[in-house]
Design an enzyme around this catalytic site. Structure first.
Site, PDB file in Angstrom:
ATOM      1  N   ASP A 113      13.682  20.483  50.393  1.00 41.61           N
ATOM      2  CA  ASP A 113      12.828  19.693  49.511  1.00 41.61           C
ATOM      3  C   ASP A 113      12.330  20.629  48.406  1.00 41.61           C
ATOM      4  O   ASP A 113      11.950  21.775  48.675  1.00 41.61           O
ATOM      5  CB  ASP A 113      11.662  19.167  50.371  1.00 41.61           C
ATOM      6  CG  ASP A 113      10.753  18.239  49.615  1.00 41.61           C
ATOM      7  OD1 ASP A 113      10.847  17.022  49.829  1.00 41.61           O
ATOM      8  OD2 ASP A 113       9.924  18.733  48.812  1.00 41.61           O
TER       9      ASP A 113
ATOM     10  N   ASN B 183       7.438  17.142  37.099  1.00 39.13           N
ATOM     11  CA  ASN B 183       7.405  15.824  36.440  1.00 39.13           C
ATOM     12  C   ASN B 183       6.159  15.693  35.559  1.00 39.13           C
ATOM     13  O   ASN B 183       6.235  15.226  34.420  1.00 39.13           O
ATOM     14  CB  ASN B 183       7.370  14.711  37.488  1.00 39.13           C
ATOM     15  CG  ASN B 183       8.761  14.310  37.945  1.00 39.13           C
ATOM     16  OD1 ASN B 183       9.705  14.373  37.170  1.00 39.13           O
ATOM     17  ND2 ASN B 183       8.883  13.912  39.186  1.00 39.13           N
TER      18      ASN B 183
ATOM     19  N   HIS C 274       9.573  13.039  33.355  1.00 43.26           N
ATOM     20  CA  HIS C 274      10.510  12.559  34.383  1.00 43.26           C
ATOM     21  C   HIS C 274      11.940  13.000  34.105  1.00 43.26           C
ATOM     22  O   HIS C 274      12.694  13.339  35.020  1.00 43.26           O
ATOM     23  CB  HIS C 274      10.406  11.026  34.430  1.00 43.26           C
ATOM     24  CG  HIS C 274      10.777  10.464  35.754  1.00 43.26           C
ATOM     25  ND1 HIS C 274      12.038  10.029  36.040  1.00 43.26           N
ATOM     26  CD2 HIS C 274      10.038  10.268  36.875  1.00 43.26           C
ATOM     27  CE1 HIS C 274      12.068   9.584  37.280  1.00 43.26           C
ATOM     28  NE2 HIS C 274      10.858   9.706  37.810  1.00 43.26           N
TER      29      HIS C 274
ATOM     30  N   ASP D  84      14.510  14.929  36.482  1.00 44.71           N
ATOM     31  CA  ASP D  84      15.876  14.490  36.801  1.00 44.71           C
ATOM     32  C   ASP D  84      16.876  15.620  36.561  1.00 44.71           C
ATOM     33  O   ASP D  84      17.814  15.819  37.339  1.00 44.71           O
ATOM     34  CB  ASP D  84      16.272  13.284  35.927  1.00 44.71           C
ATOM     35  CG  ASP D  84      15.671  11.988  36.451  1.00 44.71           C
ATOM     36  OD1 ASP D  84      14.969  12.028  37.476  1.00 44.71           O
ATOM     37  OD2 ASP D  84      15.902  10.928  35.825  1.00 44.71           O
TER      38      ASP D  84
ATOM     39  N   GLU E 119      12.951  14.056  46.134  1.00 43.46           N
ATOM     40  CA  GLU E 119      13.463  15.419  45.921  1.00 43.46           C
ATOM     41  C   GLU E 119      13.833  16.059  47.257  1.00 43.46           C
ATOM     42  O   GLU E 119      13.781  17.262  47.432  1.00 43.46           O
ATOM     43  CB  GLU E 119      12.439  16.236  45.132  1.00 43.46           C
ATOM     44  CG  GLU E 119      11.263  16.810  45.882  1.00 43.46           C
ATOM     45  CD  GLU E 119      10.231  15.807  46.379  1.00 43.46           C
ATOM     46  OE1 GLU E 119      10.548  14.612  46.509  1.00 43.46           O
ATOM     47  OE2 GLU E 119       9.120  16.249  46.675  1.00 43.46           O
TER      48      GLU E 119
HETATM   49  N1  LIG Z   1      12.211  13.024  37.995  1.00 43.62           N
HETATM   50  C1  LIG Z   1      12.266  12.440  39.186  1.00 43.62           C
HETATM   51  N2  LIG Z   1      11.193  12.518  40.014  1.00 43.62           N
HETATM   52  C2  LIG Z   1      11.242  11.952  41.219  1.00 43.62           C
HETATM   53  C3  LIG Z   1      12.388  11.259  41.657  1.00 43.62           C
HETATM   54  N3  LIG Z   1      12.165  10.799  42.913  1.00 43.62           N
HETATM   55  C4  LIG Z   1      10.891  11.200  43.253  1.00 43.62           C
HETATM   56  N4  LIG Z   1      10.331  11.898  42.228  1.00 43.62           N
HETATM   57  C5  LIG Z   1       9.010  12.503  42.151  1.00 43.62           C
HETATM   58  O1  LIG Z   1       8.941  13.622  43.045  1.00 43.62           O
HETATM   59  C6  LIG Z   1       7.559  13.900  43.263  1.00 43.62           C
HETATM   60  C7  LIG Z   1       7.358  14.306  44.703  1.00 43.62           C
HETATM   61  O2  LIG Z   1       6.050  14.735  44.857  1.00 43.62           O
HETATM   62  P1  LIG Z   1       5.435  15.221  46.232  1.00 43.62           P
HETATM   63  O3  LIG Z   1       5.974  14.370  47.353  1.00 43.62           O
HETATM   64  O4  LIG Z   1       3.961  15.309  46.058  1.00 43.62           O
HETATM   65  O5  LIG Z   1       6.062  16.626  46.479  1.00 43.62           O
HETATM   66  P2  LIG Z   1       5.940  17.988  45.688  1.00 43.62           P
HETATM   67  O6  LIG Z   1       5.138  17.901  44.434  1.00 43.62           O
HETATM   68  O7  LIG Z   1       7.330  18.519  45.523  1.00 43.62           O
HETATM   69  O8  LIG Z   1       5.145  18.885  46.695  1.00 43.62           O
HETATM   70  P3  LIG Z   1       5.700  19.665  47.945  1.00 43.62           P
HETATM   71  O9  LIG Z   1       6.924  18.936  48.433  1.00 43.62           O
HETATM   72  O10 LIG Z   1       4.597  19.634  48.938  1.00 43.62           O
HETATM   73  O11 LIG Z   1       6.027  21.048  47.512  1.00 43.62           O
HETATM   74  C8  LIG Z   1       6.779  12.644  42.846  1.00 43.62           C
HETATM   75  O12 LIG Z   1       6.073  12.926  41.676  1.00 43.62           O
HETATM   76  C9  LIG Z   1       7.874  11.613  42.585  1.00 43.62           C
HETATM   77  O13 LIG Z   1       7.524  10.731  41.545  1.00 43.62           O
HETATM   78  C10 LIG Z   1      13.497  11.171  40.750  1.00 43.62           C
HETATM   79  O14 LIG Z   1      14.558  10.582  41.037  1.00 43.62           O
HETATM   80  N5  LIG Z   1      13.397  11.777  39.548  1.00 43.62           N
END
Ligand SMILES: Nc1nc2c(ncn2[C@@H]2O[C@H](COP(=O)(O)OP(=O)(O)OP(=O)(O)O)[C@@H](O)[C@H]2O)c(=O)[nH]1
Length: 331
Positions: free
Chosen positions: A205, A213, A218, A222, A248
């Site tokens: 992850d 983001n 966004h 991506d 992610e």
């Molecule tokens: N650009 C983009 N962002 C995505 C996609 N799918 C999910 N996200 C974003 O990924 C982010 C995941 O955030 P969190 O689950 O808080 O995880 P994190 O910020 O990586 O924190 P940790 O995993 O704890 O290190 C969110 O802001 C989602 O909107 C995608 O297909 N494209």
């Protein structure tokens, strides 16, 4: 459970359906031939039914459907040729459903080959086709049925591969999606158990992806996902399977890797991402959970262990690998 398998595994569904149709369609004739004293044909019917049931059970147990489908096509074709030579007309009547079945069971070119061989062998039977006119009539109708089936199979194969690409792939990264993972997990576990080879899984992850983001938008997020997928493909082997679980979070199925080897692969991947994936100059890192498949463990239990290890890596400070296995690297 069995309904779910039949629904998600297209090839297994076809093989099981044909097995059931064979038993229902041929077994009563076998009994009838036995009652009328036509022992040889009764025996052929029995051999066809028994080998088809055995092959279907094998496909169910191992998940290996391609070989079983070819076996079914060959058995049906040989069966109708044998009955045409021994009993005449009855064998001839079975040729047409068999020609269609061949195109549903195997890909269109091998199906055309098997069907042509079966039709030629039936045509040589004087018991089934007494005069040259009958032989020509049979040849023309067999060719027409085969060509109709060929055209239909070509369209169906094209549509199915397009649908599979849509249904089983993540369009952004090209990795398999969660549904694709579900399909492959079972087959990978069965293969590793049958061949007694190890099977490893990594779940990883991106760290602080939300900040990427939030800070850069966004689209930049991506782009990071696409870069990550490229790095993963560059650091893994052709038979390693790569999936995006959602957001992610990704997973890799690694046939042949377990224990210390799995941990070494994870660390190589983690360091490749740290070096090669960037977003506007900001380093991108991943946290990885590694788990080797343990005998008797279900796919869900295995995924849960790898996931728990990945969350330990997050809690332990991120940009690290944790293993769910004892004694291999940090656990
Ligand atoms: N650009 C983009 N962002 C995505 C996609 N799918 C999910 N996200 C974003 O990924 C982010 C995941 O955030 P969190 O689950 O808080 O995880 P994190 O910020 O990586 O924190 P940790 O995993 O704890 O290190 C969110 O802001 C989602 O909107 C995608 O297909 N494209």
């Amino acid at each position: 459970m069995w309904k779910h398998r039949l629904r998600v595994d297209f090839h297994l569904g076809i093989v099981v359906m044909f097995g059931a149709i064979t038993v229902l369609g041929i077994a009563p004739f076998g009994i009838y031939r036995h009652l009328t004293g036509e022992w040889l044909i009764a025996l052929i019917d029995l051999v066809i039914v028994a080998s088809i049931v055995g092959a279907v059970l094998y496909a169910w147990r191992t998940g290996r459907t391609a070989g079983v489908a070819s076996f079914l096509a060959a058995t049906y074709s040989l069966g109708c040729v044998a009955v045409a030579h021994l009993a005449g007309l009855p064998g001839l009547l079975w040729v047409y459903p068999v020609l269609v079945a061949n195109f549903l069971l195997v890909r269109r070119w091998p199906a055309l080959l098997i069907s042509a061989a079966a039709a030629a062998a039936v045509m040589a039977s004087d018991a089934a086709l007494a005069t040259p006119v009958e032989k020509i009539l049979f040849m023309v109708t067999a060719i027409v049925v085969s060509l109709f089936s060929f055209v239909f199979a070509s369209r169906a194969e094209l549509q199915r591969s397009q649908l599979e690409a849509i249904a089983l792939r993540d369009p952004l990264t090209g990795a398999g999606n969660r549904r694709g993972l579900e399909l492959e997990l079972h087959a990978a576990i069965v293969t590793s158990q049958r061949q007694a080879t190890p099977l490893g899984m990594l779940i990883f992850d991106i760290d602080h992806f939300k900040a990427i983001n939030d800070d850069f938008g966004h689209e930049a997020g991506d782009d990071v996902l696409v870069q990550l997928a490229t790095v993963v493909r560059g650091s893994t082997r052709a038979n390693d399977r790569f999936f995006r679980l959602g957001g992610e979070e990704f997973t890799l199925l690694l046939p042949g890797a377990s224990g210390a080897a799995l941990w070494a692969i994870a660390e190589k991947l983690r360091s490749a991402v740290e070096t090669d994936v960037q977003c506007r100059g900001r380093t991108v890192t991943i946290s990885i959970g590694a788990a080797s498949h343990q005998g008797g463990e279900s796919a869900a239990e295995w995924l849960a262990r790898a996931d728990a290890a990945m969350y330990r890596a997050k809690r332990g400070g991120r940009n690290r690998t944790m293993t769910a296995d004892d004694g291999d690297g940090p656990s």
